[in-house]
Design a protein around this motif. Structure first.
Motif, PDB file in Angstrom:
ATOM      1  N   ASP A   1      18.415  13.506  51.342  1.00 37.66           N
ATOM      2  CA  ASP A   1      17.171  13.915  51.987  1.00 37.66           C
ATOM      3  C   ASP A   1      16.539  12.694  52.616  1.00 37.66           C
ATOM      4  OD1 ASP A   1      15.751  12.550  49.935  1.00 37.66           O
ATOM      5  OD2 ASP A   1      15.962  14.303  48.640  1.00 37.66           O
ATOM      6  N   SER A   2      15.305  12.813  53.026  1.00 34.74           N
ATOM      7  CA  SER A   2      14.629  11.733  53.736  1.00 34.74           C
ATOM      8  C   SER A   2      14.159  10.607  52.831  1.00 34.74           C
ATOM      9  CB  SER A   2      13.428  12.309  54.498  1.00 34.74           C
ATOM     10  OG  SER A   2      12.512  12.882  53.581  1.00 34.74           O
ATOM     11  N   GLY A   3      14.396  10.730  51.540  1.00 27.95           N
ATOM     12  CA  GLY A   3      13.961   9.711  50.606  1.00 27.95           C
ATOM     13  C   GLY A   3      12.734  10.117  49.830  1.00 27.95           C
TER      14      GLY A   3
ATOM     15  N   PRO B   1      13.813  17.655  53.374  1.00 34.30           N
ATOM     16  CA  PRO B   1      15.085  17.713  54.105  1.00 34.30           C
ATOM     17  C   PRO B   1      14.962  17.159  55.517  1.00 34.30           C
ATOM     18  CG  PRO B   1      14.058  19.871  54.050  1.00 34.30           C
ATOM     19  CD  PRO B   1      13.242  18.996  53.142  1.00 34.30           C
ATOM     20  N   ARG B   2      16.040  16.561  55.986  1.00 34.23           N
ATOM     21  CA  ARG B   2      16.116  16.084  57.369  1.00 34.23           C
ATOM     22  C   ARG B   2      16.795  17.167  58.192  1.00 34.23           C
ATOM     23  NH1 ARG B   2      19.231  10.696  55.783  1.00 34.23           N
ATOM     24  NH2 ARG B   2      20.357  12.354  54.695  1.00 34.23           N
ATOM     25  N   VAL B   3      16.076  17.696  59.170  1.00 33.62           N
ATOM     26  CA  VAL B   3      16.578  18.790  59.994  1.00 33.62           C
ATOM     27  C   VAL B   3      16.903  18.250  61.379  1.00 33.62           C
ATOM     28  CG1 VAL B   3      16.108  21.071  60.952  1.00 33.62           C
ATOM     29  CG2 VAL B   3      15.130  20.416  58.737  1.00 33.62           C
ATOM     30  N   CYS B   4      18.101  18.531  61.861  1.00 38.03           N
ATOM     31  CA  CYS B   4      18.505  18.125  63.200  1.00 38.03           C
ATOM     32  C   CYS B   4      18.840  19.380  64.003  1.00 38.03           C
ATOM     33  CB  CYS B   4      19.710  17.195  63.132  1.00 38.03           C
ATOM     34  SG  CYS B   4      20.126  16.477  64.736  1.00 38.03           S
TER      35      CYS B   4
ATOM     36  N   GLY C   1      31.235  25.040  56.578  1.00 41.64           N
ATOM     37  CA  GLY C   1      29.912  24.447  56.446  1.00 41.64           C
ATOM     38  C   GLY C   1      29.917  23.259  55.511  1.00 41.64           C
ATOM     39  N   SER C   2      28.725  22.808  55.154  1.00 43.31           N
ATOM     40  CA  SER C   2      28.592  21.644  54.296  1.00 43.31           C
ATOM     41  C   SER C   2      27.482  21.879  53.288  1.00 43.31           C
ATOM     42  CB  SER C   2      28.285  20.398  55.117  1.00 43.31           C
ATOM     43  OG  SER C   2      27.944  19.307  54.282  1.00 43.31           O
ATOM     44  N   ALA C   3      27.694  21.400  52.075  1.00 42.61           N
ATOM     45  CA  ALA C   3      26.686  21.552  51.024  1.00 42.61           C
ATOM     46  C   ALA C   3      25.727  20.372  50.981  1.00 42.61           C
ATOM     47  CB  ALA C   3      27.373  21.696  49.669  1.00 42.61           C
ATOM     48  N   THR C   4      26.070  19.302  51.687  1.00 42.40           N
ATOM     49  CA  THR C   4      25.260  18.085  51.576  1.00 42.40           C
ATOM     50  C   THR C   4      24.865  17.482  52.916  1.00 42.40           C
ATOM     51  OG1 THR C   4      27.272  16.746  51.420  1.00 42.40           O
ATOM     52  CG2 THR C   4      26.281  17.486  49.351  1.00 42.40           C
ATOM     53  N   GLY C   5      25.015  18.207  54.004  1.00 40.50           N
ATOM     54  CA  GLY C   5      24.633  17.665  55.290  1.00 40.50           C
ATOM     55  C   GLY C   5      25.755  16.905  55.959  1.00 40.50           C
ATOM     56  N   GLY C   6      25.391  15.922  56.783  1.00 39.71           N
ATOM     57  CA  GLY C   6      26.392  15.157  57.510  1.00 39.71           C
ATOM     58  C   GLY C   6      25.743  14.217  58.496  1.00 39.71           C
ATOM     59  N   SER C   7      26.498  13.867  59.548  1.00 36.21           N
ATOM     60  CA  SER C   7      25.994  12.923  60.538  1.00 36.21           C
ATOM     61  C   SER C   7      26.401  13.367  61.941  1.00 36.21           C
ATOM     62  CB  SER C   7      26.514  11.509  60.265  1.00 36.21           C
ATOM     63  OG  SER C   7      27.929  11.474  60.394  1.00 36.21           O
ATOM     64  N   ILE C   8      25.636  12.910  62.922  1.00 33.42           N
ATOM     65  CA  ILE C   8      25.873  13.231  64.327  1.00 33.42           C
ATOM     66  C   ILE C   8      26.068  11.929  65.081  1.00 33.42           C
ATOM     67  CG2 ILE C   8      24.838  14.183  66.424  1.00 33.42           C
ATOM     68  CD1 ILE C   8      23.269  16.083  64.565  1.00 33.42           C
ATOM     69  N   THR C   9      27.143  11.857  65.851  1.00 36.11           N
ATOM     70  CA  THR C   9      27.404  10.682  66.678  1.00 36.11           C
ATOM     71  C   THR C   9      26.946  10.952  68.098  1.00 36.11           C
ATOM     72  OG1 THR C   9      29.348  10.129  65.333  1.00 36.11           O
ATOM     73  CG2 THR C   9      29.169   9.092  67.503  1.00 36.11           C
ATOM     74  N   LEU C  10      26.147  10.028  68.655  1.00 35.50           N
ATOM     75  CA  LEU C  10      25.579  10.191  69.988  1.00 35.50           C
ATOM     76  C   LEU C  10      26.335   9.351  71.011  1.00 35.50           C
ATOM     77  CD1 LEU C  10      21.819   9.916  68.998  1.00 35.50           C
ATOM     78  CD2 LEU C  10      23.160  12.007  69.321  1.00 35.50           C
ATOM     79  N   ALA C  11      26.284   9.780  72.273  1.00 31.17           N
ATOM     80  CA  ALA C  11      26.979   9.067  73.340  1.00 31.17           C
ATOM     81  C   ALA C  11      26.433   7.652  73.524  1.00 31.17           C
ATOM     82  CB  ALA C  11      26.871   9.845  74.644  1.00 31.17           C
TER      83      ALA C  11
ATOM     84  N   GLN D   1      21.561  11.117  60.716  1.00 32.32           N
ATOM     85  CA  GLN D   1      21.920  11.813  59.487  1.00 32.32           C
ATOM     86  C   GLN D   1      21.096  13.088  59.351  1.00 32.32           C
ATOM     87  OE1 GLN D   1      24.396  10.503  57.400  1.00 32.32           O
ATOM     88  NE2 GLN D   1      24.633   9.020  59.052  1.00 32.32           N
ATOM     89  N   TYR D   2      21.696  14.127  58.808  1.00 36.13           N
ATOM     90  CA  TYR D   2      20.966  15.377  58.638  1.00 36.13           C
ATOM     91  C   TYR D   2      21.308  16.028  57.303  1.00 36.13           C
ATOM     92  CZ  TYR D   2      25.326  17.838  59.704  1.00 36.13           C
ATOM     93  OH  TYR D   2      26.619  18.303  59.659  1.00 36.13           O
ATOM     94  N   ASP D   3      20.383  16.854  56.832  1.00 37.48           N
ATOM     95  CA  ASP D   3      20.629  17.719  55.682  1.00 37.48           C
ATOM     96  C   ASP D   3      20.871  19.152  56.157  1.00 37.48           C
ATOM     97  OD1 ASP D   3      20.085  15.684  53.615  1.00 37.48           O
ATOM     98  OD2 ASP D   3      18.042  15.780  54.399  1.00 37.48           O
ATOM     99  N   TRP D   4      20.075  19.545  57.153  1.00 39.25           N
ATOM    100  CA  TRP D   4      20.221  20.872  57.757  1.00 39.25           C
ATOM    101  C   TRP D   4      20.495  20.679  59.240  1.00 39.25           C
ATOM    102  CZ3 TRP D   4      15.048  23.284  55.651  1.00 39.25           C
ATOM    103  CH2 TRP D   4      15.128  23.356  54.239  1.00 39.25           C
ATOM    104  N   LEU D   5      21.458  21.430  59.759  1.00 38.06           N
ATOM    105  CA  LEU D   5      21.819  21.336  61.168  1.00 38.06           C
ATOM    106  C   LEU D   5      21.643  22.697  61.836  1.00 38.06           C
ATOM    107  CD1 LEU D   5      23.044  19.663  63.509  1.00 38.06           C
ATOM    108  CD2 LEU D   5      25.293  20.492  62.770  1.00 38.06           C
ATOM    109  N   VAL D   6      20.918  22.706  62.962  1.00 33.52           N
ATOM    110  CA  VAL D   6      20.734  23.921  63.756  1.00 33.52           C
ATOM    111  C   VAL D   6      21.442  23.706  65.095  1.00 33.52           C
ATOM    112  CG1 VAL D   6      19.092  25.476  64.880  1.00 33.52           C
ATOM    113  CG2 VAL D   6      18.516  24.406  62.680  1.00 33.52           C
ATOM    114  N   VAL D   7      22.381  24.586  65.440  1.00 31.25           N
ATOM    115  CA  VAL D   7      23.109  24.488  66.705  1.00 31.25           C
ATOM    116  C   VAL D   7      22.597  25.580  67.636  1.00 31.25           C
ATOM    117  CG1 VAL D   7      25.356  24.534  67.835  1.00 31.25           C
ATOM    118  CG2 VAL D   7      25.133  23.565  65.532  1.00 31.25           C
ATOM    119  N   SER D   8      21.948  25.157  68.721  1.00 33.76           N
ATOM    120  CA  SER D   8      21.355  26.093  69.677  1.00 33.76           C
ATOM    121  C   SER D   8      21.595  25.569  71.085  1.00 33.76           C
ATOM    122  CB  SER D   8      19.855  26.251  69.401  1.00 33.76           C
ATOM    123  OG  SER D   8      19.274  27.192  70.260  1.00 33.76           O
ATOM    124  N   LEU D   9      22.871  25.551  71.474  1.00 38.08           N
ATOM    125  CA  LEU D   9      23.272  24.889  72.713  1.00 38.08           C
ATOM    126  C   LEU D   9      23.259  25.791  73.934  1.00 38.08           C
ATOM    127  CD1 LEU D   9      26.200  22.730  71.315  1.00 38.08           C
ATOM    128  CD2 LEU D   9      23.861  22.029  71.792  1.00 38.08           C
TER     129      LEU D   9
END
Length: 229
Positions: A2-4, A8-11, A110-120, A126-134
């Motif tokens: 989480d954020s510490g 939760p960290r939401v991306c 899916g993931s139980a613990t979040g993950g990470s996103i690599t940017l160009a 880092q995220y705990d919850w990920l929302v994909v709305s592309l």
């Protein structure tokens, strides 16, 4: 993860209607004490909701055509994300996502613990919850040559380009040159409305053609709406 401070960290990927309104709704919902994903106070605050989009502006697509006939200004149809999100503790990142890497994958992907996103740009989030709305890509509707030669109508740049082209056709007609032909592909709500606006502006100065592989316009609409057009 989480954020510490337990929040939760939401991306959120994608700044269309779904992504933007999800980000704002998270701020308006009632959360258990200490669990609301928001920025903490202070100059070194930890942002827990992040919205990522390639563009600088939110595009209100239902009104995009109004930039063609001059009934709306760019700031009304395409306001900057920074302006829209200023009242909320939401971080906006203008960047392209190269990869989403979940941690501790589940059987459904899916993931139980979040993950990470690599940017160009080289960064990562880092995220705990990920929302994909592309959103969705433009559909050529099976019409040959559309992908190679047509211009999509989904962004501020697209609307400005079309407006410039229409102005050129008006100038061409004023010089007595043969009228141009403008083709609009797709006879759904957006295509029909765009063709009507273009036709109104270029009345007598160009030929406007509405192309669709279907038997009639507004095929998905109720019969009453189709017959009233």
């Amino acid at each position: 993860m989480d954020s510490g401070d337990g929040r939760p960290r939401v991306c959120i990927l994608g700044g269309g209607f779904g992504g933007l309104y999800t980000a704002i709704k998270l701020e308006l919902l009632m959360w258990p004490r200490g669990k609301k994903p928001k920025a903490s106070a202070g100059p070194h605050r930890t942002v827990c909701v992040t919205l990522i989009d390639q563009g600088e502006r939110f595009i209100f697509k239902p009104l995009l055509y109004e930039l063609i006939n001059g009934t709306a200004q760019a700031w009304e149809v395409a306001p900057p994300f920074a302006q829209l999100l200023a009242p909320y503790p939401i971080q906006f990142v203008q960047d392209k996502v190269l990869e989403v890497q979940p941690e501790q994958l589940l059987a459904d992907g899916g993931s139980a613990t979040g993950g990470s996103i690599t940017l160009a740009s080289g960064g990562s989030i880092q995220y705990d919850w990920l929302v994909v709305s592309l959103g969705a890509a433009a559909d050529p509707r099976g019409v040959p040559g559309v992908r190679e030669h047509a211009r999509p109508f989904v962004s501020l740049e697209d609307a400005e380009f079309v407006a410039q082209q229409l102005a050129a056709y008006e100038a061409r007609a004023a010089l007595g040159q043969p009228p141009a032909t403008v083709a609009v592909v797709g006879a759904g709500y957006a295509g029909v409305e765009l063709a009507a606006v273009v036709g109104e502006r270029l009345r007598g100065k160009a030929r406007v053609v509405l192309l669709t592989p279907g038997a009639e316009i507004l095929e998905a609409a109720p019969a009453g709406q189709r017959t009233s057009i």
